[in-house]
Design a protein around this motif. Structure first.
Motif, PDB file in Angstrom:
ATOM      1  N   UNK A  27       0.840  -1.196   0.000  1.00 31.24           N
ATOM      2  CA  UNK A  27       0.000   0.000   0.000  1.00 31.24           C
ATOM      3  C   UNK A  27       0.875   1.246   0.000  1.00 31.24           C
ATOM      4  N   UNK A  28       0.377   2.344  -0.573  1.00 30.85           N
ATOM      5  CA  UNK A  28       1.137   3.598  -0.539  1.00 30.85           C
ATOM      6  C   UNK A  28       1.285   4.105   0.910  1.00 30.85           C
ATOM      7  N   UNK A  29       2.328   4.870   1.149  1.00 32.88           N
ATOM      8  CA  UNK A  29       2.617   5.359   2.494  1.00 32.88           C
ATOM      9  C   UNK A  29       1.475   6.195   3.068  1.00 32.88           C
ATOM     10  N   UNK A  49       1.714  -1.298  15.695  1.00 32.63           N
ATOM     11  CA  UNK A  49       3.020  -1.916  15.442  1.00 32.63           C
ATOM     12  C   UNK A  49       3.106  -2.421  14.003  1.00 32.63           C
ATOM     13  N   UNK A  50       2.040  -3.061  13.525  1.00 33.79           N
ATOM     14  CA  UNK A  50       2.051  -3.578  12.157  1.00 33.79           C
ATOM     15  C   UNK A  50       2.205  -2.460  11.125  1.00 33.79           C
ATOM     16  N   UNK A  51       1.420  -1.390  11.301  1.00 32.19           N
ATOM     17  CA  UNK A  51       1.483  -0.302  10.316  1.00 32.19           C
ATOM     18  C   UNK A  51       2.783   0.478  10.420  1.00 32.19           C
ATOM     19  N   UNK A  52       3.315   0.639  11.611  1.00 29.93           N
ATOM     20  CA  UNK A  52       4.598   1.330  11.752  1.00 29.93           C
ATOM     21  C   UNK A  52       5.707   0.550  11.053  1.00 29.93           C
ATOM     22  N   UNK A  53       5.698  -0.762  11.210  1.00 26.66           N
ATOM     23  CA  UNK A  53       6.708  -1.572  10.531  1.00 26.66           C
ATOM     24  C   UNK A  53       6.510  -1.569   9.013  1.00 26.66           C
ATOM     25  N   UNK A  55       5.310   0.893   7.276  1.00 25.51           N
ATOM     26  CA  UNK A  55       5.804   2.193   6.809  1.00 25.51           C
ATOM     27  C   UNK A  55       7.328   2.183   6.750  1.00 25.51           C
ATOM     28  N   UNK A  56       7.962   1.606   7.758  1.00 28.43           N
ATOM     29  CA  UNK A  56       9.429   1.539   7.764  1.00 28.43           C
ATOM     30  C   UNK A  56       9.952   0.693   6.606  1.00 28.43           C
ATOM     31  N   UNK A  57       9.304  -0.444   6.342  1.00 30.42           N
ATOM     32  CA  UNK A  57       9.727  -1.285   5.209  1.00 30.42           C
ATOM     33  C   UNK A  57       9.503  -0.560   3.887  1.00 30.42           C
ATOM     34  N   UNK A  58       8.409   0.144   3.780  1.00 31.85           N
ATOM     35  CA  UNK A  58       8.112   0.883   2.544  1.00 31.85           C
ATOM     36  C   UNK A  58       9.132   1.996   2.324  1.00 31.85           C
ATOM     37  N   UNK A  59       9.593   2.600   3.417  1.00 35.87           N
ATOM     38  CA  UNK A  59      10.596   3.670   3.307  1.00 35.87           C
ATOM     39  C   UNK A  59      11.933   3.155   2.819  1.00 35.87           C
ATOM     40  N   UNK A  60      12.267   1.916   3.188  1.00 32.54           N
ATOM     41  CA  UNK A  60      13.537   1.332   2.739  1.00 32.54           C
ATOM     42  C   UNK A  60      13.508   1.033   1.250  1.00 32.54           C
ATOM     43  N   UNK A  61      12.321   0.707   0.721  1.00 37.97           N
ATOM     44  CA  UNK A  61      12.209   0.312  -0.683  1.00 37.97           C
ATOM     45  C   UNK A  61      12.325   1.519  -1.612  1.00 37.97           C
ATOM     46  N   UNK A  62      12.053   2.709  -1.101  1.00 36.53           N
ATOM     47  CA  UNK A  62      12.049   3.900  -1.964  1.00 36.53           C
ATOM     48  C   UNK A  62      13.430   4.396  -2.284  1.00 36.53           C
TER      49      UNK A  62
END
Length: 62
Positions: A27-29, A49-53, A55-62
């Motif tokens: 999903x988009x950030x 906790x699930x959504x925070x993680x 978001x963190x994983x999505x930030x690494x992919x960008x």
């Protein structure tokens, strides 16, 4: 015809194999942040906790 019909269901192994062949697009950030805020408002620690993680994983992919 019997009273009960058999419904074929995939095994866990088959389901995991299918999921690895076509991974879902994350999903988009902004959507993840909206879900994070909703889980915060509801007091759902597990959801936060699930959504925070996510978001963190999505930030690494960008």
């Amino acid at each position: 015809m019997s009273r009960y019909s058999r419904i074929p269901r995939p095994t866990e192994t088959a389901a995991l194999a299918r999921a690895t062949r076509n991974p879902a697009e994350p999903a988009p950030v902004p959507v993840l942040f909206a879900c994070l805020l909703a889980s915060y408002a509801a007091g759902d620690r597990h959801g936060m906790r699930l959504f925070a993680h996510a978001i963190a994983r999505r930030g690494e992919a960008a």
